[in-house]
Scaffold this motif. Structure first.
Motif, PDB file in Angstrom:
ATOM      1  N   ILE A  57       0.933 -11.826  -3.524  1.00  0.00           N
ATOM      2  CA  ILE A  57      -0.307 -11.252  -4.038  1.00  0.00           C
ATOM      3  C   ILE A  57      -0.816 -10.149  -3.112  1.00  0.00           C
ATOM      4  N   ILE A  58      -0.526 -10.264  -1.827  1.00  0.00           N
ATOM      5  CA  ILE A  58      -0.920  -9.207  -0.895  1.00  0.00           C
ATOM      6  C   ILE A  58      -0.241  -7.898  -1.288  1.00  0.00           C
ATOM      7  N   MET A  59       1.057  -7.995  -1.574  1.00  0.00           N
ATOM      8  CA  MET A  59       1.796  -6.782  -1.928  1.00  0.00           C
ATOM      9  C   MET A  59       1.303  -6.204  -3.253  1.00  0.00           C
ATOM     10  N   LEU A  60       1.153  -7.060  -4.254  1.00  0.00           N
ATOM     11  CA  LEU A  60       0.730  -6.572  -5.566  1.00  0.00           C
ATOM     12  C   LEU A  60      -0.687  -6.000  -5.512  1.00  0.00           C
ATOM     13  N   ALA A  61      -1.560  -6.656  -4.745  1.00  0.00           N
ATOM     14  CA  ALA A  61      -2.920  -6.135  -4.606  1.00  0.00           C
ATOM     15  C   ALA A  61      -2.883  -4.769  -3.924  1.00  0.00           C
ATOM     16  N   GLY A  62      -2.012  -4.654  -2.893  1.00  0.00           N
ATOM     17  CA  GLY A  62      -1.880  -3.390  -2.174  1.00  0.00           C
ATOM     18  C   GLY A  62      -1.447  -2.261  -3.085  1.00  0.00           C
ATOM     19  N   ILE A  63      -0.569  -2.570  -4.038  1.00  0.00           N
ATOM     20  CA  ILE A  63      -0.127  -1.547  -4.990  1.00  0.00           C
ATOM     21  C   ILE A  63      -1.320  -1.026  -5.784  1.00  0.00           C
ATOM     22  N   TYR A  64      -2.190  -1.946  -6.202  1.00  0.00           N
ATOM     23  CA  TYR A  64      -3.322  -1.562  -7.052  1.00  0.00           C
ATOM     24  C   TYR A  64      -4.293  -0.652  -6.315  1.00  0.00           C
ATOM     25  N   TYR A  65      -4.810  -1.124  -5.158  1.00  0.00           N
ATOM     26  CA  TYR A  65      -5.817  -0.264  -4.535  1.00  0.00           C
ATOM     27  C   TYR A  65      -5.163   0.912  -3.793  1.00  0.00           C
ATOM     28  N   GLY A  66      -3.887   0.759  -3.417  1.00  0.00           N
ATOM     29  CA  GLY A  66      -3.166   1.875  -2.814  1.00  0.00           C
ATOM     30  C   GLY A  66      -2.988   3.033  -3.783  1.00  0.00           C
ATOM     31  N   ALA A  67      -2.761   2.682  -5.053  1.00  0.00           N
ATOM     32  CA  ALA A  67      -2.560   3.721  -6.061  1.00  0.00           C
ATOM     33  C   ALA A  67      -3.814   4.577  -6.229  1.00  0.00           C
ATOM     34  N   GLN A  68      -4.992   3.983  -5.985  1.00  0.00           N
ATOM     35  CA  GLN A  68      -6.225   4.772  -6.123  1.00  0.00           C
ATOM     36  C   GLN A  68      -6.267   5.877  -5.052  1.00  0.00           C
ATOM     37  N   TYR A  69      -5.724   5.570  -3.858  1.00  0.00           N
ATOM     38  CA  TYR A  69      -5.672   6.582  -2.801  1.00  0.00           C
ATOM     39  C   TYR A  69      -4.690   7.682  -3.200  1.00  0.00           C
ATOM     40  N   ILE A 124      -2.353  17.288 -11.541  1.00  0.00           N
ATOM     41  CA  ILE A 124      -1.815  16.266 -12.441  1.00  0.00           C
ATOM     42  C   ILE A 124      -2.223  14.915 -11.856  1.00  0.00           C
ATOM     43  N   PRO A 125      -2.946  14.103 -12.601  1.00  0.00           N
ATOM     44  CA  PRO A 125      -3.369  12.813 -12.031  1.00  0.00           C
ATOM     45  C   PRO A 125      -2.179  11.884 -11.878  1.00  0.00           C
ATOM     46  N   GLY A 126      -2.053  11.303 -10.679  1.00  0.00           N
ATOM     47  CA  GLY A 126      -0.948  10.376 -10.453  1.00  0.00           C
ATOM     48  C   GLY A 126      -1.145   9.081 -11.219  1.00  0.00           C
ATOM     49  N   GLU A 127      -2.400   8.743 -11.442  1.00  0.00           N
ATOM     50  CA  GLU A 127      -2.675   7.604 -12.296  1.00  0.00           C
ATOM     51  C   GLU A 127      -4.035   7.841 -12.983  1.00  0.00           C
ATOM     52  N   VAL A 162       0.843  -1.210   0.000  1.00  0.00           N
ATOM     53  CA  VAL A 162       0.000   0.000   0.000  1.00  0.00           C
ATOM     54  C   VAL A 162       0.873   1.253   0.000  1.00  0.00           C
ATOM     55  N   PHE A 163       2.046   1.159   0.627  1.00  0.00           N
ATOM     56  CA  PHE A 163       2.951   2.311   0.619  1.00  0.00           C
ATOM     57  C   PHE A 163       3.432   2.594  -0.795  1.00  0.00           C
ATOM     58  N   ILE A 164       3.891   1.542  -1.472  1.00  0.00           N
ATOM     59  CA  ILE A 164       4.356   1.712  -2.851  1.00  0.00           C
ATOM     60  C   ILE A 164       3.198   2.131  -3.737  1.00  0.00           C
ATOM     61  N   GLY A 165       2.030   1.561  -3.484  1.00  0.00           N
ATOM     62  CA  GLY A 165       0.849   1.931  -4.279  1.00  0.00           C
ATOM     63  C   GLY A 165       0.545   3.415  -4.138  1.00  0.00           C
ATOM     64  N   THR A 166       0.571   3.909  -2.918  1.00  0.00           N
ATOM     65  CA  THR A 166       0.319   5.339  -2.701  1.00  0.00           C
ATOM     66  C   THR A 166       1.405   6.172  -3.371  1.00  0.00           C
ATOM     67  N   LEU A 167       2.638   5.719  -3.239  1.00  0.00           N
ATOM     68  CA  LEU A 167       3.767   6.426  -3.852  1.00  0.00           C
ATOM     69  C   LEU A 167       3.602   6.503  -5.367  1.00  0.00           C
ATOM     70  N   VAL A 168       3.250   5.376  -5.923  1.00  0.00           N
ATOM     71  CA  VAL A 168       3.056   5.286  -7.366  1.00  0.00           C
ATOM     72  C   VAL A 168       1.862   6.127  -7.793  1.00  0.00           C
ATOM     73  N   GLY A 169       0.837   6.152  -6.974  1.00  0.00           N
ATOM     74  CA  GLY A 169      -0.332   6.964  -7.281  1.00  0.00           C
ATOM     75  C   GLY A 169      -0.005   8.443  -7.224  1.00  0.00           C
ATOM     76  N   VAL A 170       0.879   8.820  -6.296  1.00  0.00           N
ATOM     77  CA  VAL A 170       1.256  10.219  -6.136  1.00  0.00           C
ATOM     78  C   VAL A 170       2.148  10.677  -7.284  1.00  0.00           C
ATOM     79  N   LEU A 171       3.027   9.810  -7.740  1.00  0.00           N
ATOM     80  CA  LEU A 171       4.002  10.201  -8.749  1.00  0.00           C
ATOM     81  C   LEU A 171       3.459  10.050 -10.154  1.00  0.00           C
ATOM     82  N   PRO A 172       3.357  11.140 -10.890  1.00  0.00           N
ATOM     83  CA  PRO A 172       3.034  10.955 -12.305  1.00  0.00           C
ATOM     84  C   PRO A 172       4.255  10.373 -13.005  1.00  0.00           C
ATOM     85  N   GLY A 173       4.090   9.621 -14.021  1.00  0.00           N
ATOM     86  CA  GLY A 173       5.231   9.031 -14.733  1.00  0.00           C
ATOM     87  C   GLY A 173       5.281   7.525 -14.603  1.00  0.00           C
ATOM     88  N   ILE A 174       4.710   7.018 -13.531  1.00  0.00           N
ATOM     89  CA  ILE A 174       4.641   5.557 -13.400  1.00  0.00           C
ATOM     90  C   ILE A 174       3.312   5.245 -12.718  1.00  0.00           C
TER      91      ILE A 174
END
Lengths: 500, 142
Positions: A65-77, A88-91, A31-43
């Motif tokens: 799968i827990i980690m990968l799932a966390g990236i997905y819904y974390g990025a929405q946050y 600028i939309p992060g994702e 979820v941390f990486i997901g949020t990070l990825v959601g915040v950062l435009p470019g990835i």
């Protein structure tokens, strides 16, 4: 399913998470990486999942799968943070949040915007998990009655819907599906063992690796595109006072949250559906349902609440077809599917019986992950604000580094790097020509199963294609697919008429 | 269209089978025919694209290709040299090129950033996480 089985499952899931600190850690990392990825435009979450997929091969499958799932819904946050603060939309699913979220920030209401986005995401995500729990068992029991014709038709329908929802051209979407299918034929034929399209290369006997492909198509391509354009960021310096929405904000947003959650939960289950579609549909619905539609685009809180609820609900219910039917419904689910297969777990109706720890562990992790995200996105918002200022000239090299390490570490093979580069360049050219790579990945992952289902169906029916018309689910799936084709064609004709 | 033609002719060499018992060439052949047909449609519809008078940019948008082209060439070189020079040397060069590309005047900063990123990644992935990376000419790092 008995009620007792249900509670036993939940209990197993929470035990798996809380009694094994590693799973809790990976949930947090995800979820941390997901949020990070959601915040950062470019990835985006696709690129991040692609890049981190090889890392998960070295950990147990549940943690993976827990980690990968966390990236997905974390990025929405996380995506909503840059949408609101920097416009600028992060994702992609957070594009809609820019319309009203940034306007609220310009009016000095960045705090309530961020707060309502986080709370909506939490509420909708939690409802999504509840639905996942309730629907999973009955759906899995139904799926056990599916045969090859049903699976074939559902996979075809899934690809049709994904193509129909393609932002650009339907024909180009179908081309990508067929290319993905063809790429899936590379390697050894499952039934006869005959080698196909390997160009006499031993490395291709097992087929084209999905990981180098996705990293190329979503990781390398993103960097190439970002190198081309300079993202101009808003000079607005947000002054954030208080992150808790007022009672008035809640009163205005409550129905938007409810509608967004329903829309997201429903669209997430559909093959081809996902967070992006859900957020756009929700915004449209809120604008139509509002007594003051003229306020939309000028800081209407419903324009933030509805889409944010929708995208998080969809991100959760997206897992239903994957975990219960074994059918990934979009490119990211396809990557999770591939990841589970590599771990020796076949997602589908039998997974609930054979690996209930994985199924219930994922569900428990989603509850936990949603709570972690609320903490990350409310009190720790300052971290993300700082991160939005990191320029791409630092991010780009880091992304490339992760890509090459991730791909090389799969098989210690330089050949995989060549595949990554080919698909990176290919993906870049495809995007220039308005071809979307997501259908290609879905078709590539589903291709071998699709072919197997078709051949088995024809064996059962003695070569007759009528089997697809005689089975109700298969017939319904094809009928829906045909309807979508007609709908797309009429949309195309309408556009042509308007042009002239 | 070329791709579909290649797949088509390669599929002809495989057993097509019958509808009752499809062979390994069944799906590839049908897919190649479908792909060729769709590509033809895309080609025909693309011959007369909608013309917007105010839009004088290239329809494909090939501006600012220099940076992506340099990165692709750098990646090709990197992949060729990775197992010869090893991760440290090859990655340092790649990172340097990426930083230098962005700010050519600040070459010292580019060297420093490339060095830091390469060393850090080597330490984290090779030493800490045990990810096998090619050592190449730096065998002493083992």
């Amino acid at each position: 399913m008995r009620v007792l089985d249900f509670f036993q499952g939940i209990s197993l899931g929470f035990q798996t998470i809380y009694l094994q600190p590693l799973n809790l850690l990976y949930c947090f990392v995800g979820v941390f990486i997901g949020t990070l990825v959601g915040v950062l435009p470019g990835i985006g979450p696709l690129g991040a999942t692609a890049i981190l997929l090889p890392v998960t091969f070295h950990v147990p499958p549940l943690a993976s799968i827990i980690m990968l799932a966390g990236i997905y819904y974390g990025a929405q946050y996380g995506g909503s943070t840059t949408s609101i603060l920097v416009n600028i939309p992060g994702e992609v699913a957070s594009i809609v949040t820019c319309f009203d979220g940034h306007q609220m920030a310009l009016q000095g209401r960045a705090g309530p915007a961020l707060g309502i986005a986080a709370f909506c995401s939490f509420i909708a995500g939690t409802v999504g998990v509840l639905i996942l729990m309730v629907v999973a068992y009955p759906l899995a029991s139904l799926a056990l009655k599916f045969g090859p014709p049903e699976y074939f038709s559902l996979m075809v329908l899934g690809m049709f819907i994904l193509v129909y929802l393609a932002q650009k051209s339907l024909i180009k979407g179908i081309v990508m599906v067929v290319v993905g299918l063809v790429l899936g034929f590379v390697g050894m034929d499952i039934v006869t063992g005959q080698v196909r399209f390997t160009l006499n290369l031993d490395e291709l006997l097992q087929g084209l690796g999905v990981v180098p492909m996705v990293i190329g198509l979503f990781g390398i391509t993103e960097v190439l595109e970002n190198l081309e354009i300079t993202i101009k960021r808003s000079l607005f310096k947000p002054h954030i006072e208080g992150l808790l929405p007022s009672i008035k904000d809640w009163a205005e947003a409550k129905w938007a949250i409810a509608r967004g959650t329903i829309v997201g939960c429903f669209l997430g289950i559909l093959p081809g559906g996902g967070a992006v579609l859900a957020s756009f549909v929700s915004y449209t619905i809120e604008k139509k349902a509002s007594r003051h539609p003229e306020k939309f685009g000028k800081g209407a809180i419903e324009g933030v609440a509805g889409p944010e609820a929708a995208n998080n609900a969809a991100a959760t219910t997206n897992f239903i077809p994957l975990l219960t039917l074994g059918i990934p419904t979009n490119a990211l689910m396809a990557m999770l599917f591939a990841g589970l297969l590599i771990h020796g777990i076949t997602p589908g109706p039998l997974m609930l019986k054979e690996r209930p720890d994985v199924f219930w562990g994922v569900i428990a992790s989603m509850y936990t992950g949603n709570m972690m995200l609320l903490v990350l996105n409310i009190p720790l918002i300052w971290i993300w604000i700082k991160i939005t200022k990191i320029p791409f000239r630092f991010l780009g090299p880091m992304i490339i580094l992760f890509c090459v390490i991730g791909v090389y570490s799969i098989n210690n093979s330089v050949f995989d790097l060549w595949i990554m580069i080919v698909f990176g360049v290919g993906g870049y050219i495809l995007r220039k020509a308005d071809y979307e790579p997501a259908p290609l990945i879905l078709a590539h992952v589903l291709g071998p199963r699709l072919e197997q289902a078709l051949r088995q169906s024809l064996l059962i029916s003695d070569g007759s294609f009528a089997i697809f018309l005689s089975r109700p689910i298969a017939l319904a799936s094809f009928a829906l697919g045909a309807f979508l084709v007609v709908l797309s064609f009429s949309r195309y004709l309408k556009k042509k008429r308007e042009m002239f | 269209m070329g791709f579909s033609a290649i797949i088509f002719f390669a599929s002809l060499k495989m057993e097509f089978g019958t509808p009752r018992d499809p062979g390994p060439g069944f799906m590839p052949l049908l897919s190649s025919v479908l792909l060729f047909s769709l590509s033809l449609v895309v080609l025909i519809t693309g011959i007369n694209p909608p013309v917007r008078n105010e839009d004088k940019r290239s329809l494909v948008g090939w501006e600012n290709l220099k940076a992506p082209a340099v990165l692709v060439i750098a990646l090709l070189g990197y992949t060729s040299l990775l197992e010869i020079f090893g991760y440290l040397a090859a990655t340092f060069l790649l990172m340097f090129i990426m930083f230098f590309m962005d700010e050519p005047k600040r070459w010292f900063t580019s060297i420093a950033m490339a060095f830091v990123l390469t060393s850090l990644s080597f330490f984290v992935f090779y030493k800490l996480l045990g990810v096998p990376l090619p050592v190449g000419i730096f065998k002493i790092m083992r």
